[in-house]
Motif scaffolding. Structure first.
Motif, PDB file in Angstrom:
ATOM      1  N   HIS A 217       0.824  -1.201   0.000  1.00 26.46           N
ATOM      2  CA  HIS A 217       0.000   0.000   0.000  1.00 26.46           C
ATOM      3  C   HIS A 217       0.862   1.256   0.000  1.00 26.46           C
ATOM      4  CE1 HIS A 217      -2.209   3.227   2.207  1.00 26.46           C
ATOM      5  NE2 HIS A 217      -3.062   2.988   1.235  1.00 26.46           N
ATOM      6  N   ASN A 220       2.402   1.544  -3.452  1.00 25.13           N
ATOM      7  CA  ASN A 220       1.448   1.762  -4.546  1.00 25.13           C
ATOM      8  C   ASN A 220       0.895   3.184  -4.571  1.00 25.13           C
ATOM      9  OD1 ASN A 220       1.626  -0.737  -5.670  1.00 25.13           O
ATOM     10  ND2 ASN A 220      -0.092  -1.600  -4.513  1.00 25.13           N
ATOM     11  N   LEU A 223       3.341   5.414  -6.291  1.00 23.07           N
ATOM     12  CA  LEU A 223       3.459   4.950  -7.686  1.00 23.07           C
ATOM     13  C   LEU A 223       2.250   5.385  -8.499  1.00 23.07           C
ATOM     14  CD1 LEU A 223       4.910   1.314  -7.554  1.00 23.07           C
ATOM     15  CD2 LEU A 223       6.064   3.454  -8.189  1.00 23.07           C
ATOM     16  N   GLY A 224       1.071   5.329  -7.871  1.00 26.74           N
ATOM     17  CA  GLY A 224      -0.148   5.747  -8.561  1.00 26.74           C
ATOM     18  C   GLY A 224      -0.070   7.213  -8.954  1.00 26.74           C
ATOM     19  N   ALA A 225       0.377   8.052  -8.010  1.00 22.64           N
ATOM     20  CA  ALA A 225       0.487   9.489  -8.290  1.00 22.64           C
ATOM     21  C   ALA A 225       1.548   9.753  -9.348  1.00 22.64           C
ATOM     22  CB  ALA A 225       0.812  10.222  -6.994  1.00 22.64           C
ATOM     23  N   LEU A 227       2.478   7.755 -11.806  1.00 25.52           N
ATOM     24  CA  LEU A 227       1.971   7.360 -13.116  1.00 25.52           C
ATOM     25  C   LEU A 227       0.985   8.413 -13.660  1.00 25.52           C
ATOM     26  CD1 LEU A 227       1.918   5.277 -15.338  1.00 25.52           C
ATOM     27  CD2 LEU A 227       0.208   3.983 -14.075  1.00 25.52           C
ATOM     28  N   GLN A 231       1.667  10.736 -16.955  1.00 25.11           N
ATOM     29  CA  GLN A 231       0.781  10.695 -18.121  1.00 25.11           C
ATOM     30  C   GLN A 231       0.124  12.056 -18.370  1.00 25.11           C
ATOM     31  OE1 GLN A 231      -1.445   7.051 -17.215  1.00 25.11           O
ATOM     32  NE2 GLN A 231      -0.125   5.948 -18.653  1.00 25.11           N
ATOM     33  N   ASP A 257       7.287  12.092  -5.163  1.00 29.03           N
ATOM     34  CA  ASP A 257       6.681  10.774  -4.940  1.00 29.03           C
ATOM     35  C   ASP A 257       7.700   9.647  -5.095  1.00 29.03           C
ATOM     36  OD1 ASP A 257       4.025  11.039  -4.081  1.00 29.03           O
ATOM     37  OD2 ASP A 257       3.412  11.714  -6.082  1.00 29.03           O
TER      38      ASP A 257
ATOM     39  N   ASP B   9      -9.972  11.869  -2.224  1.00 27.41           N
ATOM     40  CA  ASP B   9      -8.815  11.049  -1.823  1.00 27.41           C
ATOM     41  C   ASP B   9      -8.046  11.815  -0.763  1.00 27.41           C
ATOM     42  OD1 ASP B   9      -6.328   9.611  -1.677  1.00 27.41           O
ATOM     43  OD2 ASP B   9      -6.684   8.835  -3.700  1.00 27.41           O
ATOM     44  N   ASP B  11      -4.962  11.393  -0.060  1.00 29.02           N
ATOM     45  CA  ASP B  11      -3.560  11.556  -0.444  1.00 29.02           C
ATOM     46  C   ASP B  11      -3.399  12.796  -1.341  1.00 29.02           C
ATOM     47  OD1 ASP B  11      -0.791  10.225  -0.522  1.00 29.02           O
ATOM     48  OD2 ASP B  11      -1.220  10.519  -2.662  1.00 29.02           O
ATOM     49  N   SER B  13      -0.901  14.139  -2.952  1.00 36.33           N
ATOM     50  CA  SER B  13      -0.193  14.014  -4.221  1.00 36.33           C
ATOM     51  C   SER B  13      -1.094  13.387  -5.286  1.00 36.33           C
ATOM     52  CB  SER B  13       1.081  13.188  -4.009  1.00 36.33           C
ATOM     53  OG  SER B  13       1.749  13.056  -5.228  1.00 36.33           O
ATOM     54  N   THR B  14      -1.905  12.402  -4.876  1.00 36.96           N
ATOM     55  CA  THR B  14      -2.850  11.780  -5.812  1.00 36.96           C
ATOM     56  C   THR B  14      -3.857  12.820  -6.301  1.00 36.96           C
ATOM     57  OG1 THR B  14      -2.597   9.665  -4.708  1.00 36.96           O
ATOM     58  CG2 THR B  14      -4.559   9.928  -6.087  1.00 36.96           C
ATOM     59  N   LEU B  18      -4.300  13.851 -10.208  1.00 45.25           N
ATOM     60  CA  LEU B  18      -5.566  13.652 -10.930  1.00 45.25           C
ATOM     61  C   LEU B  18      -6.153  14.975 -11.392  1.00 45.25           C
ATOM     62  CD1 LEU B  18      -7.110  10.762  -8.805  1.00 45.25           C
ATOM     63  CD2 LEU B  18      -6.098  10.613 -11.107  1.00 45.25           C
ATOM     64  N   ASP B  53     -11.492   7.246  -3.365  1.00 42.58           N
ATOM     65  CA  ASP B  53     -10.558   6.303  -2.740  1.00 42.58           C
ATOM     66  C   ASP B  53     -11.300   5.506  -1.663  1.00 42.58           C
ATOM     67  OD1 ASP B  53      -7.845   5.279  -2.414  1.00 42.58           O
ATOM     68  OD2 ASP B  53      -7.906   6.250  -0.443  1.00 42.58           O
ATOM     69  N   ALA B  82      -5.183   1.551  -3.115  1.00 45.60           N
ATOM     70  CA  ALA B  82      -3.817   1.033  -3.225  1.00 45.60           C
ATOM     71  C   ALA B  82      -3.720  -0.365  -2.614  1.00 45.60           C
ATOM     72  CB  ALA B  82      -2.835   1.983  -2.528  1.00 45.60           C
ATOM     73  N   HIS B  83      -4.891  -0.866  -2.092  1.00 50.62           N
ATOM     74  CA  HIS B  83      -4.921  -2.221  -1.511  1.00 50.62           C
ATOM     75  C   HIS B  83      -5.520  -3.176  -2.505  1.00 50.62           C
ATOM     76  CE1 HIS B  83      -3.896  -1.252   2.662  1.00 50.62           C
ATOM     77  NE2 HIS B  83      -4.585  -0.150   2.513  1.00 50.62           N
ATOM     78  N   LYS B 103      -4.378   1.274  -7.657  1.00 46.01           N
ATOM     79  CA  LYS B 103      -3.216   2.138  -7.864  1.00 46.01           C
ATOM     80  C   LYS B 103      -1.954   1.286  -7.903  1.00 46.01           C
ATOM     81  CE  LYS B 103      -5.249   5.897  -5.098  1.00 46.01           C
ATOM     82  NZ  LYS B 103      -5.134   6.630  -3.820  1.00 46.01           N
ATOM     83  N   PRO B 104      -0.997   1.537  -8.771  1.00 49.07           N
ATOM     84  CA  PRO B 104      -1.032   2.562  -9.821  1.00 49.07           C
ATOM     85  C   PRO B 104      -1.877   2.103 -11.012  1.00 49.07           C
ATOM     86  CG  PRO B 104       1.042   1.321  -9.905  1.00 49.07           C
ATOM     87  CD  PRO B 104       0.256   0.768  -8.764  1.00 49.07           C
ATOM     88  N   PHE B 105      -2.761   3.008 -11.512  1.00 46.04           N
ATOM     89  CA  PHE B 105      -3.575   2.631 -12.681  1.00 46.04           C
ATOM     90  C   PHE B 105      -3.223   3.528 -13.868  1.00 46.04           C
ATOM     91  CE2 PHE B 105      -6.122   5.271  -9.779  1.00 46.04           C
ATOM     92  CZ  PHE B 105      -6.365   6.389 -10.571  1.00 46.04           C
ATOM     93  N   ASP B 106      -3.407   2.978 -15.067  1.00 45.57           N
ATOM     94  CA  ASP B 106      -3.043   3.663 -16.300  1.00 45.57           C
ATOM     95  C   ASP B 106      -4.142   4.645 -16.711  1.00 45.57           C
ATOM     96  OD1 ASP B 106      -0.945   3.357 -18.626  1.00 45.57           O
ATOM     97  OD2 ASP B 106      -2.941   3.619 -19.580  1.00 45.57           O
ATOM     98  N   GLU B 107      -3.764   5.724 -17.420  1.00 44.55           N
ATOM     99  CA  GLU B 107      -4.755   6.716 -17.855  1.00 44.55           C
ATOM    100  C   GLU B 107      -5.838   6.089 -18.744  1.00 44.55           C
ATOM    101  OE1 GLU B 107      -2.737   9.718 -20.109  1.00 44.55           O
ATOM    102  OE2 GLU B 107      -2.019   8.312 -21.634  1.00 44.55           O
TER     103      GLU B 107
END
Lengths: 437, 122
Positions: A217, A220, A223-225, A227, A231, A257, B9, B11, B13-14, B18, B53, B82-83, B103-107
C-alpha cells in the motif's frame, strides 16, 4: 509422582499363607487408590507413561505377568510384562492375535477365564494360540468412552492359572474406566493443542501478510500518483502553449513521490536492520533466559522441551536487546517448526551461550528436527528461501541481518545425531574484554 | 458544459496528479481531501461522476457512497485503492461501482472507467 503404593512393589509377594488373597486385595486397593488419583492429576502428555507404570504396578500387586491395552484403529498402545514373559509389539491389533477375544470385547463383553478348560469350543483358534504362547488365566475388558467402546485391556497370568475373585474383577473394571477416560482426555487435549498451534501459525503468517500488504500500500500510493502525473505531463507537453508550467509542476511532484516510495523501502530496511545507536552491554545468559520465557508457552503448545544452557560468568556483549531477542526467537521458532514437521520422537530445543574466545561470545540454537536440507543449505539465509511449504523465508534473513549489523557471523549445520544447530557470534563488550585498549 | 469528475482522496499528491490528468483527458475536475469535505462543498450535477478512494481516515469511500445514495443523490462511481486484497475487493463490490481501479492505474483504464460512468448517466 511416586506414591506410597508404587514403592510397595519392592515388597516380595510370594507368601503362600492362606491369608494371602486378603492381603493381596488390601494392597491392591491401596495401589488402585494411588493409580486413580495419579492418572486424574497428571497432564495430558504424561498420561501414556503413567498408564504403563500403573499397568506394571497392578500386575505386580496381583502377581500377574502381562497387561496389554489396545485401542481401536491403533492397536497396542500400552503394555507391561514381567521379565521373561514375551511382550506384544506396539501397534499389534487384537484381531491379529485373537479375533475371538477381540470381537467379544468390542461387542462389550467381559472375558474372564481361570484355566484353558474354561474357554468354549467356539474359541478353538484362540485355544490353539493360548496353548502355544498364551496365558494360563486372563481377564479381557472393554474400554468405554460414553456409549462407545474404544478398545480393550487384558490382564493375564502366564506362569500358572489363577482365580479371579469378583471384587478383583470389579476393581479392574474401574481401572478400565479410568484409563479410558484418561486416554479420551489426552485425545481431546492433543486435538486442542494442535488447533492452538495452527492458530499460532496462522497469526504469525497473518503478521507477515499484513506487513507485506502495508508495504504494498505504502509503495502503490506514490506509484499511482507518479503514473498519473507522468501521463498528465505527457499530455500537457503536447500542447506547449498552455501546458509547460503545469507539466513542470507534475514533474516536481513525480520527483517527490519517487522519494516517498524510496523512503518506504528505507523504512522497511530499517525495520530489519535497526540503527547502531542502541548498542548497550547485554548479559548473554539473561538474553537467553528472556527468550526462553517468551518462547515457553509456544514450546509447551508444540510439546517441545526448551532448555537454556549458558556457561557461567560470560562477559556482556554489545548489542540491541530487542533485536537480539528477535534473532534468537526467529531461530527457536524455526527449530520448533523443524521438530514439528519432522515429527521427531525426541522433541528438544536448546539455547546455548558460551565464550568462543576473548573477543566473541557464541550463541546457538540446537534442535532435534529434520536437519538442514542439503538442497538449500548454501542459500538458506537468502530471502524467500524456505524449506517450509508455507514459509516466507524471512526468519533466517532477518536473523542474519541482525547478526551482521552487530559485527557477528551466523552459520548453520546439521548435527551428527540429527537435527540442526544455528549459531552466531556477538562481540564481547570492549570495556570488559581483556584485550580492550 | 463538460461533466465534472469529483475526486475524493486523502492523499494530497494523488489529488494534484488527478487534477492535472483528468482535465488533460477532457473533463472538469474537483478534488476533496475527505468524505466530509465532499458533502460540505461539492456542487453536483446529475451528469457528473465520482472517483473515490476506498481507504480514507474518518468516513471511508464505501460509507460515503452509501450515505450519498441514501440522500437520494446517487452518482455513477469509480472506486480506487492502493490495496489489492480479497477484503477490499468484497468491500468494493458491495456498492456496485462502475469500476474499481487499483493504484497505480493507467490513464487508459481511468478514461475507460469515466466513459462508462458518464454513459450510464445519459
Amino acid at each position: 509422582m511416586v506414591s506410597g503404593g508404587r514403592l510397595k512393589k519392592k515388597v516380595s509377594s510370594i507368601s503362600r499363607s492362606p491369608r494371602r488373597p486378603v492381603r493381596e486385595l488390601q494392597r491392591f486397593e491401596t495401589v488402585l487408590a494411588g493409580a486413580l488419583s495419579a492418572i486424574a492429576r497428571v497432564s495430558a502428555h504424561e498420561i501414556d507413561r503413567e498408564i504403563e507404570l500403573w499397568l506394571g504396578e497392578i500386575c505386580l500387586t496381583l502377581d500377574l505377568d502381562r497387561s496389554v491395552l489396545a485401542l481401536l484403529n491403533r492397536g497396542v498402545t500400552h503394555r507391561w510384562s514381567r521379565e521373561g514373559i514375551p511382550t506384544v509389539p506396539y501397534g499389534t491389533t487384537g484381531m491379529s492375535v485373537s479375533p475371538w477375544t477381540t470381537r467379544k470385547v468390542l461387542a462389550g463383553e467381559e472375558l474372564v477365564w481361570s484355566s484353558i478348560s474354561d474357554l468354549p469350543n467356539e474359541a478353538r483358534d484362540y485355544k490353539q494360540w493360548v496353548r502355544k504362547h498364551g496365558p494360563k488365566a486372563q481377564v479381557a475388558l472393554p474400554l468405554r468412552v460414553g456409549n462407545s467402546i474404544v478398545g480393550g485391556i487384558t490382564f493375564g497370568k502366564f506362569r500358572s492359572g489363577r482365580k479371579w475373585p469378583s471384587l478383583v474383577i470389579r476393581r479392574l473394571r474401574l481401572v478400565a474406566q479410568v484409563f479410558a477416560a484418561a486416554l479420551e482426555r489426552k485425545r481431546i487435549e492433543t486435538e486442542l493443542l494442535s488447533v492452538r498451534s495452527e492458530l499460532a501459525d496462522a497469526s504469525r503468517s497473518t503478521m507477515m501478510g499484513e506487513l507485506a500488504a502495508s508495504i504494498a500500500h505504502e509503495v502503490n500510493q506514490p506509484l499511482g500518483a507518479i503514473l498519473s502525473n507522468a501521463q498528465a505531463a505527457r499530455r500537457l507537453l503536447a500542447a506547449p502553449a498552455s501546458g509547460v508550467d503545469k507539466a513542470n509542476d507534475a514533474l516536481n511532484d513525480i520527483v517527490e513521490d519517487a522519494k516517498r516510495a524510496g523512503e518506504v523501502v528505507t523504512r522497511v530496511r530499517a525495520l530489519f536492520k535497526g540503527d547502531r545507536t542502541a548498542r548497550l552491554p547485554i548479559d548473554p545468559a539473561g538474553l537467553l533466559a528472556e527468550a526462553e520465557s517468551l518462547l515457553r508457552s509456544e514450546a509447551a503448545i508444540r510439546m517441545i522441551s526448551l532448555r537454556v544452557d549458558a556457561a557461567p560468568s560470560l562477559p556482556p556483549v554489545l548489542g540491541d536487546r530487542v533485536q537480539l531477542l528477535q534473532c534468537v526467537m526467529n531461530l527457536a521458532i524455526n527449530a520448533f517448526d523443524s521438530i514439528v514437521s519432522a515429527d521427531s520422537s525426541l522433541r528438544e530445543t536448546m539455547l546455548k551461550a558460551n565464550q568462543q574466545d576473548s573477543k566473541w561470545v557464541r550463541i546457538s540454537v540446537t534442535d532435534t528436527g529434520g536437519g538442514i536440507d542439503p538442497a538449500i543449505a548454501d542459500r538458506m539465509f537468502d530471502p524467500f528461501v524456505s524449506s517450509k511449504s508455507d514459509g516466507m523465508g524471512m526468519g533466517l534473513l532477518i536473523a542474519r541481518s541482525i547478526v551482521t549489523s552487530h559485527g557477528g557471523r551466523i552459520s548453520a549445520a546439521s548435527n551428527s545425531a540429527g537435527g540442526a544447530t544455528v549459531s552466531f557470534t556477538l562481540p564481547v563488550c570492549p570495556a570488559n574484554a581483556p584485550t580492550a585498549p | 458544459m463538460k461533466p465534472t469528475i469529483h475526486v475524493v482522496d486523502d492523499d494530497a499528491s494523488t489529488r494534484r496528479a488527478l487534477s492535472r490528468l483528468i482535465p488533460a483527458l477532457g473533463f472538469d475536475v474537483d478534488t476533496f481531501e475527505s468524505a466530509q469535505a465532499f458533502f460540505d462543498y461539492a456542487k453536483i450535477d446529475s451528469d457528473d461522476c465520482l472517483l473515490v478512494d476506498i481507504h480514507m481516515p474518518g468516513m471511508n469511500g464505501i460509507e460515503m457512497c452509501r450515505k450519498l445514495e441514501e440522500s437520494g443523490r446517487k452518482l455513477p462511481t469509480i472506486l480506487m485503492t492502493a490495496h489489492k486484497d480479497a477484503g477490499t475487493k468484497m468491500l468494493a463490490a458491495s456498492i456496485h461501482p462502475v469500476a474499481t481501479l487499483y493504484k497505480p492505474f493507467d490513464e487508459s483504464a481511468l478514461l475507460n472507467a469515466i466513459s462508462t460512468a458518464l454513459q450510464s448517466t445519459s
